[in-house]
Scaffold this active site. Structure first.
Site, PDB file in Angstrom:
ATOM      1  N   SER A  73     -18.159 -24.652 -40.472  1.00  0.00           N
ATOM      2  CA  SER A  73     -19.600 -24.465 -40.670  1.00  0.00           C
ATOM      3  C   SER A  73     -19.944 -23.866 -42.026  1.00  0.00           C
ATOM      4  O   SER A  73     -20.990 -23.219 -42.172  1.00  0.00           O
ATOM      5  CB  SER A  73     -20.174 -23.564 -39.563  1.00  0.00           C
ATOM      6  OG  SER A  73     -19.563 -22.278 -39.601  1.00  0.00           O
ATOM      7  N   SER A  90     -12.375 -23.590 -37.195  1.00  0.00           N
ATOM      8  CA  SER A  90     -13.362 -22.509 -37.290  1.00  0.00           C
ATOM      9  C   SER A  90     -14.489 -22.717 -36.277  1.00  0.00           C
ATOM     10  O   SER A  90     -14.261 -22.683 -35.065  1.00  0.00           O
ATOM     11  CB  SER A  90     -13.866 -22.427 -38.734  1.00  0.00           C
ATOM     12  OG  SER A  90     -14.571 -21.246 -38.974  1.00  0.00           O
ATOM     13  N   PHE A  91     -15.711 -22.944 -36.725  1.00  0.00           N
ATOM     14  CA  PHE A  91     -16.807 -23.344 -35.828  1.00  0.00           C
ATOM     15  C   PHE A  91     -16.372 -24.514 -34.956  1.00  0.00           C
ATOM     16  O   PHE A  91     -16.665 -24.569 -33.757  1.00  0.00           O
ATOM     17  CB  PHE A  91     -18.034 -23.710 -36.673  1.00  0.00           C
ATOM     18  CG  PHE A  91     -18.948 -24.749 -36.092  1.00  0.00           C
ATOM     19  CD1 PHE A  91     -19.904 -24.408 -35.162  1.00  0.00           C
ATOM     20  CD2 PHE A  91     -18.840 -26.080 -36.500  1.00  0.00           C
ATOM     21  CE1 PHE A  91     -20.755 -25.384 -34.630  1.00  0.00           C
ATOM     22  CE2 PHE A  91     -19.687 -27.048 -35.974  1.00  0.00           C
ATOM     23  CZ  PHE A  91     -20.647 -26.701 -35.037  1.00  0.00           C
ATOM     24  N   ASP A 103      -6.537 -14.923 -43.846  1.00  0.00           N
ATOM     25  CA  ASP A 103      -7.897 -15.411 -43.587  1.00  0.00           C
ATOM     26  C   ASP A 103      -8.897 -14.250 -43.644  1.00  0.00           C
ATOM     27  O   ASP A 103      -8.783 -13.287 -42.885  1.00  0.00           O
ATOM     28  CB  ASP A 103      -7.937 -16.072 -42.206  1.00  0.00           C
ATOM     29  CG  ASP A 103      -9.191 -16.888 -41.958  1.00  0.00           C
ATOM     30  OD1 ASP A 103     -10.229 -16.599 -42.577  1.00  0.00           O
ATOM     31  OD2 ASP A 103      -9.126 -17.808 -41.125  1.00  0.00           O
ATOM     32  N   HIS A 138      -8.521 -19.277 -45.116  1.00  0.00           N
ATOM     33  CA  HIS A 138      -9.209 -19.942 -44.006  1.00  0.00           C
ATOM     34  C   HIS A 138      -9.021 -21.454 -44.023  1.00  0.00           C
ATOM     35  O   HIS A 138      -9.377 -22.121 -43.059  1.00  0.00           O
ATOM     36  CB  HIS A 138     -10.704 -19.596 -44.073  1.00  0.00           C
ATOM     37  CG  HIS A 138     -11.477 -19.999 -42.863  1.00  0.00           C
ATOM     38  ND1 HIS A 138     -11.122 -19.603 -41.586  1.00  0.00           N
ATOM     39  CD2 HIS A 138     -12.602 -20.770 -42.722  1.00  0.00           C
ATOM     40  CE1 HIS A 138     -11.980 -20.105 -40.714  1.00  0.00           C
ATOM     41  NE2 HIS A 138     -12.886 -20.820 -41.373  1.00  0.00           N
TER      42      HIS A 138
END
Length: 283
Positions: free
Chosen positions: A37, A106-107, A227, A255
């Site tokens: 995101s 992630s998202f 991260d 990340h």
């Protein structure tokens, strides 16, 4: 030609931009890749190094989730997990795909968790990378990402947060992502998703612990040790809660596991999915 443009598929009330590469062997489900995101993100931006490698062995499907990339942004869209889960299911139905191996970044990890919980029969194996989806205190890095206000300097600073290796954080990449972030409609939808205070959006993306513990799927949990956006503790929690899970932590990695260690990541995922192929063939 813009490489971020795939082809368009009707998904419920809007049309989704989708990359669809490779082909699946008989009995082998496609891989569905769900992006993160960050500002200026798209399926291609997130997965451009991984898609062609995985597509050598299997079909790969990578959509822009609504609010991101080149998917339509209808007025009045509610940027909620229910909306994104429904979009993913509508996409699979439109493509006549009964089941996928699901990879979420992630998202996209939070979305993948929610999808596997709500429609477990649509998922064979699950890969969660730098994943949201469990409770955690928002990091300064994630707060900065979701609070992005467009400028080249701000984007350059965000790339420093995303990546461990400064070699990846070039002015060229910052300019590309900045330009992507100021496309018509992007900042309006992006700022509407994650207004301050942003801890509530972390909480809203979390799936219930009991539901995560009940997941039957073989799951590969992946994280970058350095991260700064999503804490490593998230993946430790997921590996603890998901019964059939394994955890791989990449050192010297922020990340962007799929970019910073793209060859290793693709190999790790390929081996993990090939296990399921072998079991299916042996039956």
């Amino acid at each position: 030609m813009n490489p971020e443009l795939g082809h368009r598929v009707r998904t419920g009330p809007f049309t989704t931009n989708v990359h669809d590469l490779g082909s699946a062997a008989e009995g082998q489900p496609p891989v569905l890749l769900i992006h993160g995101s960050g500002p200026g993100v798209s399926a291609w931006a997130n997965w451009r190094l991984v898609m062609p490698v995985l597509a050598q062995q299997r079909r790969v499907i990578a959509p822009d989730m609504v609010g991101f990339g080149y998917t339509d942004r209808p007025d009045g869209t509610a940027y909620l997990m229910d909306t994104w889960v429904q979009q993913a299911l509508d996409l699979l139905d439109a493509l006549e795909v009964p089941q996928v191996d699901l990879i979420g970044n992630s998202f996209g990890g939070a979305l993948s968790l929610a999808l596997a919980i709500r429609a477990p029969e649509r998922v064979r194996r699950l890969v969660l990378m730098g994943s949201v989806g469990v409770p955690f205190e928002i990091t300064p890095g994630l707060d900065a990402v979701w609070g992005y206000e467009p400028s080249f300097e701000t984007m350059r600073g965000l790339l420093d947060i995303f990546a461990y290796s400064r070699a990846l954080v070039t002015d060229e990449l910052a300019e590309l992502r900045y330009q992507a972030s100021i496309r018509p409609g992007f900042q309006e939808s992006f700022s509407a998703m994650f207004p301050a205070p942003r801890q509530r959006w972390v909480d809203a993306m979390a799936s219930p612990e009991a539901a995560i513990r009940a997941l039957p799927h073989e799951t590969l949990v992946v994280h970058g040790r350095e991260d700064q956006v999503i804490p490593l503790s998230n993946s430790l929690t997921l590996a603890d809660w998901i019964p059939n899970s394994q955890l791989h932590v990449f050192g010297h990695c922020g990340h962007w596991t799929q970019i910073e260690h793209s060859a290793r990541f693709a190999q790790l995922v390929s081996h993990f999915l090939a296990e399921a192929d072998a079991r299916a063939t042996a039956r």
